[in-house]
Design a protein around this motif. Structure first.
Motif, mmCIF file in Angstrom:
data_model
loop_
_atom_site.group_PDB
_atom_site.id
_atom_site.type_symbol
_atom_site.label_atom_id
_atom_site.label_comp_id
_atom_site.label_asym_id
_atom_site.label_seq_id
_atom_site.Cartn_x
_atom_site.Cartn_y
_atom_site.Cartn_z
ATOM 1 N N UNK A 1 0.927 -1.222 -0.074
ATOM 2 C CA UNK A 1 0.018 0.121 -0.089
ATOM 3 C C UNK A 1 0.899 1.253 -0.006
ATOM 4 N N UNK A 2 0.576 2.214 -0.923
ATOM 5 C CA UNK A 2 1.174 3.353 -0.807
ATOM 6 C C UNK A 2 0.388 4.700 -0.964
ATOM 7 N N UNK A 3 0.647 5.765 0.067
ATOM 8 C CA UNK A 3 0.101 6.867 -0.212
ATOM 9 C C UNK A 3 0.590 7.658 -1.237
ATOM 10 N N UNK A 4 0.019 7.951 -2.237
ATOM 11 C CA UNK A 4 0.411 9.009 -3.268
ATOM 12 C C UNK A 4 0.415 10.490 -2.617
ATOM 13 N N UNK A 5 2.028 10.919 -2.372
ATOM 14 C CA UNK A 5 1.880 12.327 -1.860
ATOM 15 C C UNK A 5 3.044 12.953 -2.643
ATOM 16 N N UNK A 6 2.726 14.149 -3.153
ATOM 17 C CA UNK A 6 1.537 14.739 -3.117
ATOM 18 C C UNK A 6 0.579 13.908 -4.098
ATOM 19 N N UNK A 7 -0.521 14.136 -3.694
ATOM 20 C CA UNK A 7 -1.793 13.442 -4.192
ATOM 21 C C UNK A 7 -1.949 13.695 -5.929
ATOM 22 N N UNK A 8 -2.143 12.726 -6.570
ATOM 23 C CA UNK A 8 -2.068 12.715 -8.185
ATOM 24 C C UNK A 8 -3.509 13.428 -8.487
ATOM 25 N N UNK A 9 -3.707 14.532 -9.315
ATOM 26 C CA UNK A 9 -4.889 14.890 -9.830
ATOM 27 C C UNK A 9 -5.053 14.403 -11.212
ATOM 28 N N UNK A 10 -6.024 14.018 -11.753
ATOM 29 C CA UNK A 10 -6.629 13.419 -12.983
ATOM 30 C C UNK A 10 -7.630 14.571 -13.606
ATOM 31 N N UNK A 11 -6.985 15.419 -14.317
ATOM 32 C CA UNK A 11 -7.909 16.543 -14.976
ATOM 33 C C UNK A 11 -9.203 16.304 -15.463
ATOM 34 N N UNK A 12 -10.094 17.073 -15.789
ATOM 35 C CA UNK A 12 -11.532 16.924 -16.241
ATOM 36 C C UNK A 12 -11.604 16.084 -17.490
ATOM 37 N N UNK A 13 -10.867 16.445 -18.483
ATOM 38 C CA UNK A 13 -11.321 15.650 -19.662
ATOM 39 C C UNK A 13 -10.758 14.308 -19.525
ATOM 40 N N UNK A 14 -9.438 14.072 -18.867
ATOM 41 C CA UNK A 14 -8.958 12.914 -18.644
ATOM 42 C C UNK A 14 -9.849 11.889 -17.736
ATOM 43 N N UNK A 15 -10.304 12.725 -16.539
ATOM 44 C CA UNK A 15 -11.186 12.108 -15.593
ATOM 45 C C UNK A 15 -12.499 11.219 -16.338
ATOM 46 N N UNK A 16 -12.892 12.195 -17.346
ATOM 47 C CA UNK A 16 -14.338 11.720 -17.980
ATOM 48 C C UNK A 16 -14.027 10.524 -18.718
ATOM 49 N N UNK A 17 -12.645 10.452 -19.501
ATOM 50 C CA UNK A 17 -12.519 9.374 -20.265
ATOM 51 C C UNK A 17 -12.085 8.239 -19.731
ATOM 52 N N UNK A 18 -11.344 8.251 -18.237
ATOM 53 C CA UNK A 18 -11.391 7.028 -17.256
ATOM 54 C C UNK A 18 -12.365 6.695 -16.825
ATOM 55 N N UNK A 19 -13.476 7.246 -16.564
ATOM 56 C CA UNK A 19 -14.514 6.782 -15.977
ATOM 57 C C UNK A 19 -15.429 6.154 -16.867
ATOM 58 N N UNK A 20 -15.734 6.580 -18.079
ATOM 59 C CA UNK A 20 -16.131 5.712 -19.311
ATOM 60 C C UNK A 20 -15.780 4.531 -19.561
ATOM 61 N N UNK A 21 -14.423 4.562 -19.632
ATOM 62 C CA UNK A 21 -13.730 3.344 -19.948
ATOM 63 C C UNK A 21 -13.896 2.322 -18.836
#
Length: 141
Positions: free
Chosen positions: A18-38
């Motif tokens: 288990x790894x805490x991602x620090x600083x946390x990674x941010x998935x920008x809006x356009x990429x986030x939508x594509x990831x969620x759809x896929x």
């Protein structure tokens, strides 16, 4: 931005990495939508290997046989996320866990994230990072 060293991955008594991602990674809006759809298209109930929700994306080694029947599918790992942060349409990746089963198959924190994020044209190491505030000054009484 205040940089902090990434914490070393921890191994649980169950052999999970288990790894805490620090600083946390941010998935920008356009990429986030594509990831969620896929991820939805690749859901374990639809013949895929992902089960995704608003706080957790889980990767299995094979599809399930219906909504409650995992049909022997083994969990490879989990990506802990927060939707709508830091802005309304972005996603924050803050913790990743690879099971012992997943690690034995060669999966790592980075490869698990990269598979999910690739649907948005990203890799974990290329994601923008959350801004960390400096800690408050010590109390001077």
């Amino acid at each position: 931005m205040h940089e902090q060293p990434a914490p070393a991955p921890r191994t649980s008594p169950q052999g999970e990495l288990s790894e805490v991602i620090r600083p946390a990674a941010i998935v920008p809006e356009e990429a986030a939508r594509a990831v969620l759809v896929e991820l939805a298209l690749r859901d374990v109930q639809n013949g895929g290997v992902w089960q995704s929700g608003p706080s957790l994306w889980s990767r299995f080694d094979r599809p399930w046989n219906g909504s409650e029947n995992v049909a022997g599918a083994e969990l490879i790992g989990r990506i802990h996320v927060a939707y709508g942060t830091p802005t309304r349409y972005e996603i924050t990746v803050y913790r990743v866990t690879v099971t012992r089963f997943g690690a034995d198959l060669g999966w790592s924190v980075e490869s698990l994230c990269d598979e999910a994020l690739s649907h948005g044209g990203l890799r974990l190491r290329d994601c923008p990072r959350a801004t960390l505030a400096a800690p408050p000054p010590p109390f001077a009484g």
